[in-house]
Design a protein around this motif. Structure first.
Motif, PDB file in Angstrom:
ATOM      1  N   GLU A  22      35.918  49.347  16.703  1.00 49.37           N
ATOM      2  CA  GLU A  22      36.539  50.569  16.209  1.00 49.37           C
ATOM      3  C   GLU A  22      37.102  51.384  17.373  1.00 49.37           C
ATOM      4  O   GLU A  22      38.189  51.983  17.260  1.00 49.37           O
ATOM      5  CB  GLU A  22      35.526  51.410  15.430  1.00 49.37           C
ATOM      6  N   ALA A  23      36.384  51.413  18.483  1.00 49.06           N
ATOM      7  CA  ALA A  23      36.876  52.142  19.652  1.00 49.06           C
ATOM      8  C   ALA A  23      38.163  51.510  20.177  1.00 49.06           C
ATOM      9  O   ALA A  23      39.107  52.223  20.559  1.00 49.06           O
ATOM     10  CB  ALA A  23      35.800  52.172  20.742  1.00 49.06           C
ATOM     11  N   PHE A  24      38.233  50.198  20.210  1.00 43.10           N
ATOM     12  CA  PHE A  24      39.479  49.544  20.592  1.00 43.10           C
ATOM     13  C   PHE A  24      40.598  49.906  19.625  1.00 43.10           C
ATOM     14  O   PHE A  24      41.760  50.077  20.029  1.00 43.10           O
ATOM     15  CB  PHE A  24      39.301  48.023  20.618  1.00 43.10           C
ATOM     16  N   ASN A  25      40.254  50.063  18.363  1.00 44.61           N
ATOM     17  CA  ASN A  25      41.277  50.369  17.372  1.00 44.61           C
ATOM     18  C   ASN A  25      41.872  51.769  17.547  1.00 44.61           C
ATOM     19  O   ASN A  25      42.966  52.037  17.057  1.00 44.61           O
ATOM     20  CB  ASN A  25      40.718  50.228  15.955  1.00 44.61           C
ATOM     21  N   PHE A  26      41.174  52.654  18.237  1.00 46.96           N
ATOM     22  CA  PHE A  26      41.774  53.960  18.522  1.00 46.96           C
ATOM     23  C   PHE A  26      43.082  53.773  19.299  1.00 46.96           C
ATOM     24  O   PHE A  26      44.008  54.575  19.173  1.00 46.96           O
ATOM     25  CB  PHE A  26      40.823  54.832  19.337  1.00 46.96           C
ATOM     26  N   ARG A  27      43.129  52.720  20.108  1.00 46.47           N
ATOM     27  CA  ARG A  27      44.338  52.386  20.853  1.00 46.47           C
ATOM     28  C   ARG A  27      45.244  51.431  20.065  1.00 46.47           C
ATOM     29  O   ARG A  27      46.459  51.627  20.009  1.00 46.47           O
ATOM     30  CB  ARG A  27      43.957  51.756  22.195  1.00 46.47           C
ATOM     31  N   LEU A  28      44.631  50.423  19.422  1.00 47.93           N
ATOM     32  CA  LEU A  28      45.427  49.410  18.721  1.00 47.93           C
ATOM     33  C   LEU A  28      46.077  49.962  17.466  1.00 47.93           C
ATOM     34  O   LEU A  28      47.197  49.602  17.116  1.00 47.93           O
ATOM     35  CB  LEU A  28      44.547  48.216  18.342  1.00 47.93           C
ATOM     36  N   GLN A  29      45.336  50.820  16.734  1.00 51.01           N
ATOM     37  CA  GLN A  29      45.811  51.398  15.471  1.00 51.01           C
ATOM     38  C   GLN A  29      46.240  50.311  14.485  1.00 51.01           C
ATOM     39  O   GLN A  29      47.307  50.376  13.867  1.00 51.01           O
ATOM     40  CB  GLN A  29      46.966  52.383  15.726  1.00 51.01           C
TER      41      GLN A  29
END
Length: 253
Positions: A22-29
Motif C-alpha cells: 500500500e505504501a508503494f501504491n502511494f507512488r504507483l497509484q
C-alpha cells in the motif's frame, strides 16, 4: 516465531506486508478504494481484518494443493546457487523496486517482481533452505514454487470475483493495461498474482527470521522492532485514508 501464536503472527505479517505494498501504491497509484466506511472506529479495524487474510489465504491454498498432491514430484533443472547469484539477485530486486518508484508510468509491474528477488539472498545466507525457493530449485525441486504460483492465481481470481460484487471495493488505474477486464482487473493484471504469492511467502520467511534475530538480541531490540512495525502500520493506514480512498460512506447515521 517462538512465543507468539502462529495464526496471530501470520495475521500480523500479512498486514505488515500488504501495508508495505500500500505504501508503494502511494507512488504507483495503481488502485483506489471506493465507498469505505466513514466511521474511523469501523474502517481501521476493517482494514486490518481484510489485509490480515492475505497471507492465510495464500498459505492455506498452497497447503490445499499440497494435500491433493498437485505438482507432487515436480522436478526440473538444477540451478547453481553461489554468492555471485545472491549478489545479482539483490541488485536485480533493487533495480526493479527503484524503477517502479522512479517511473511508475512505465515500470509499475516491476514491484510485483522486485520482492521475488530481494529476500532470497538473505534467506540463502541465513541457510533458510526450507523457505528459499532458490535453495529448493538448486536441488531440482519445483513443487513448492509451482504450488505457490498456482495458489496466487487462484486467490487472485477469487479476490477479484468477490470484489466485483462488493459494496466497498477497489478499482484499478493501470497505465497501458486498461483493456480486457475480467471483473475489475485487466486480464494482464492477473499475471501479477502468482508472483505476488511468491513475494508473500519470501517476505513472511524474511520477517520471521528478522523477528528471531531481534528477539535473540534482547528485550530492548525486540520491543524496538515491534514499535517500528506498529508505527509504520499506523502511518500506512493513515496514508490509505489520505491518498488511496476515493469515497467514503456513512454506515451508521
Amino acid at each position: 516465531f517462538a512465543g507468539f501464536p502462529v495464526f496471530l503472527w501470520v495475521f500480523f505479517c500479512s498486514n505488515l506486508i500488504w501495508l508495505g505494498f500500500e505504501a508503494f501504491n502511494f507512488r504507483l497509484q495503481n488502485w483506489y478504494y471506493l465507498s469505505v466506511s466513514h466511521e474511523d472506529w469501523l474502517r481501521w479495524p476493517g482494514y486490518l481484518l481484510a489485509f490480515g487474510t492475505v497471507l492465510p489465504a495464500i498459505f492455506e491454498t498452497e497447503k490445499f494443493l499440497q494435500h491433493h498432491k498437485v505438482f507432487s514430484g515436480l522436478r526440473g533443472p538444477r540451478l547453481r546457487v553461489d554468492s555471485g547469484l545472491r549478489n545479482r539477485l539483490a541488485v536485480l530486486g533493487t533495480i526493479l523496486a527503484a524503477a517502479a518508484l522512479l517511473r511508475p508510468d512505465l515500470f509499475f509491474p516491476a514491484i510485483w517482481l522486485a520482492f521475488c528477488f530481494l529476500p532470497e539472498p538473505f534467506l540463502l545466507r541465513w541457510q533458510e533452505g526450507h523457505h528459499s525457493f532458490l535453495a529448493q530449485i538448486a536441488s531440482g525441486n519445483y513443487e513448492r514454487l509451482a504450488r505457490t504460483l498456482a495458489a496466487g492465481l487462484i486467490c487472485g481470481i477469487l479476490w477479484e470475483f468477490w470484489n466485483y460484487w462488493a459494496g466497498s471495493k477497489w478499482v484499478y488505474s493501470l497505465p497501458y493495461f486498461e483493456f480486457g477486464k475480467i471483473f475489475e482487473m485487466p486480464i494482464l493484471g492477473y499475471m501479477g498474482f502468482p508472483f505476488f504469492a511468491v513475494e508473500c511467502f519470501l517476505l513472511y520467511a524474511f520477517l520471521g527470521r528478522i523477528g528471531e534475530r531481534l528477539r535473540s538480541r534482547g528485550r530492548v531490540a525486540a520491543t524496538a522492532g515491534w514499535v517500528c512495525a506498529l508505527l509504520f502500520m499506523f502511518w500506512a493506514i493513515a496514508g490509505i485514508d489520505r491518498w488511496t480512498v476515493v469515497s467514503f460512506k456513512a454506515i451508521f447515521q
